[in-house]
Scaffold this motif. Structure first.
Motif, mmCIF file in Angstrom:
data_model
loop_
_atom_site.group_PDB
_atom_site.id
_atom_site.type_symbol
_atom_site.label_atom_id
_atom_site.label_comp_id
_atom_site.label_asym_id
_atom_site.label_seq_id
_atom_site.Cartn_x
_atom_site.Cartn_y
_atom_site.Cartn_z
ATOM 1 N N TRP A 1 53.129 40.480 45.900
ATOM 2 C CA TRP A 1 52.523 39.886 44.710
ATOM 3 C C TRP A 1 53.076 38.500 44.437
ATOM 4 C CZ3 TRP A 1 48.104 41.396 43.036
ATOM 5 C CH2 TRP A 1 47.701 42.715 43.240
ATOM 6 N N GLY B 1 41.869 35.182 49.637
ATOM 7 C CA GLY B 1 42.178 34.912 48.239
ATOM 8 C C GLY B 1 42.352 33.428 47.975
ATOM 9 N N ALA C 1 51.063 36.441 46.770
ATOM 10 C CA ALA C 1 49.701 36.290 46.266
ATOM 11 C C ALA C 1 49.651 35.279 45.125
ATOM 12 C CB ALA C 1 49.175 37.647 45.795
ATOM 13 N N VAL D 1 37.153 39.337 44.327
ATOM 14 C CA VAL D 1 38.600 39.114 44.206
ATOM 15 C C VAL D 1 39.302 40.383 43.759
ATOM 16 C CG1 VAL D 1 40.404 37.827 42.972
ATOM 17 C CG2 VAL D 1 38.311 36.660 43.721
ATOM 18 N N LEU E 1 46.130 45.011 48.678
ATOM 19 C CA LEU E 1 47.554 44.691 48.770
ATOM 20 C C LEU E 1 48.416 45.938 48.591
ATOM 21 C CD1 LEU E 1 47.628 41.339 46.763
ATOM 22 C CD2 LEU E 1 47.492 41.684 49.232
ATOM 23 N N SER F 1 42.114 42.396 45.846
ATOM 24 C CA SER F 1 43.464 42.669 45.337
ATOM 25 C C SER F 1 43.892 44.116 45.551
ATOM 26 C CB SER F 1 43.527 42.325 43.844
ATOM 27 O OG SER F 1 42.778 43.260 43.068
ATOM 28 N N ARG F 2 42.922 45.024 45.665
ATOM 29 C CA ARG F 2 43.251 46.435 45.887
ATOM 30 C C ARG F 2 43.723 46.680 47.321
ATOM 31 N NH1 ARG F 2 44.639 48.474 41.715
ATOM 32 N NH2 ARG F 2 44.356 50.533 42.662
#
Length: 343
Positions: A15, A295, A18, A336, A343, A340-341
């Motif tokens: 994170w 991303g 990210a 998006v 990760l 993100s799911r």
């Protein structure tokens, strides 16, 4: 040390990486803004000065500053380790040139949507296919593909809204060359993805930089110092051609203090975005150059749209056109969330 670390990256590092990538996408999307305020120079004057600073001077200087013994590193590395960065840089540089040629034919907004979308899809898919093919049928790969489909749908809506916005505002493109411009946009998006593929496949140079004492954050600079200067070559040749054709080289002799400051700001924003992406991708580990790149490009598109709205680019668009644009952005945001799911 390698750009691809393995699947066991801690959640906190994922994170953090990210977050760095999102911030980097914002920086990259902001870099054209100072160009609106350049006066006295033509496009080729501004672009050549910007490319010289951002693709040649700054990345090479940063690499020599951050990577101990960079010259000896390059002398010791076999030619094969340079090949991905060299080819990726040349292809990406050619894509930058074709993007500039395509804009008058299809319009800035549509060209940007097509190029960013295709670059995002190919630039995120191929690193995973080459480096971690088994992940394509696992959760990260499946969610990346679902996100890509949603992103493509959102981009179709967005591109149509962008095209209509230009019509609403009376912007005339070279309609007779629209198909040619569209083909150039497709080439630009495909070749533009080479910058990420060249970066992702240059782990040998990253490992050598780390072995010579470079920090994990700065090790990727050894790649950028090769890739970006080779990307500079097609841009240099095209700008020199325009300077000769339009006889605009003499404009450099005029007052340029303000222009120089704006160029420096542009270069720092653009290069900061790409160097930040490299740092964030390394922090994310195994999927930094695939999921992280998707991303990054999506953030770039969303933030550039926001800046366009804030600077009045959609002011003359009709209500229905703006509504369509907002719907396209909403669909992109859904992509998006899905991404993100992974990760």
């Amino acid at each position: 040390m390698s750009i691809v670390y393995g699947a066991g990256t801690p959640t906190g590092a994922l994170w953090t990486g990210a977050g760095i990538i999102v911030l980097s996408g914002v920086l990259n999307a902001t870099f054209p803004l100072p160009m609106k305020y350049v006066r006295g120079w033509k496009w080729e004057n501004t672009w050549l000065a910007f490319c010289t600073l951002s693709l040649l001077v700054l990345p090479v200087g940063a690499a020599f500053w951050e990577v101990p013994g960079l010259a000896s590193l390059y002398r010791a590395a076999p030619a094969a380790e340079f090949l991905p960065a060299v080819l990726g840089g040349l292809l990406w540089g050619a894509a930058q040139v074709s993007f500039g040629i395509a804009i008058p034919m299809v319009g800035m907004a549509m060209a940007f949507a097509i190029v960013v979308g295709l670059c995002s899809v190919l630039g995120s898919f191929f690193p995973m296919l080459i480096q971690r093919p088994e992940a394509l049928l696992a959760r990260p790969g499946l969610l990346l593909m679902i996100s890509t489909v949603i992103l493509a749908a959102g981009l179709v809506v967005y591109a149509r809204a962008a095209r209509q916005r230009e019509r609403d505002g009376g912007i005339i493109t070279e309609r007779g060359n629209f198909r040619k411009g569209l083909a150039l946009c497709l080439f630009t998006g495909a070749a533009g993805a080479a910058i990420n593929l060249g970066f992702a496949l240059s782990s040998g140079l990253v490992a050598r930089a780390a072995a010579q004492g470079a920090s994990p954050q700065a090790s990727s600079f050894a790649v950028w110092a090769v890739l970006l200067p080779f990307g500079y070559v097609p841009n240099l040749l095209y700008c020199l051609y325009l300077l000769a054709r339009n006889r605009t080289a003499s404009l450099y002799a005029g007052p340029s203090g303000k222009q120089a400051l704006l160029i420096v700001i542009m270069a720092l924003l653009w290069l900061g975005g790409w160097l930040g992406y490299g740092i964030g991708a390394a922090s994310m580990g195994a999927y930094g150059t695939s999921i992280g790149f998707a991303g990054y490009m999506t953030t770039l598109l969303l933030w550039s749209t926001y800046l366009g709205v804030m600077t009045g680019e959609w002011r003359q668009a009709k209500h229905a056109t703006v509504t369509r644009m907002r719907f396209g952005v909403a669909v992109i945001l859904v992509s998006v969330v899905v991404l993100s799911r992974a990760l």
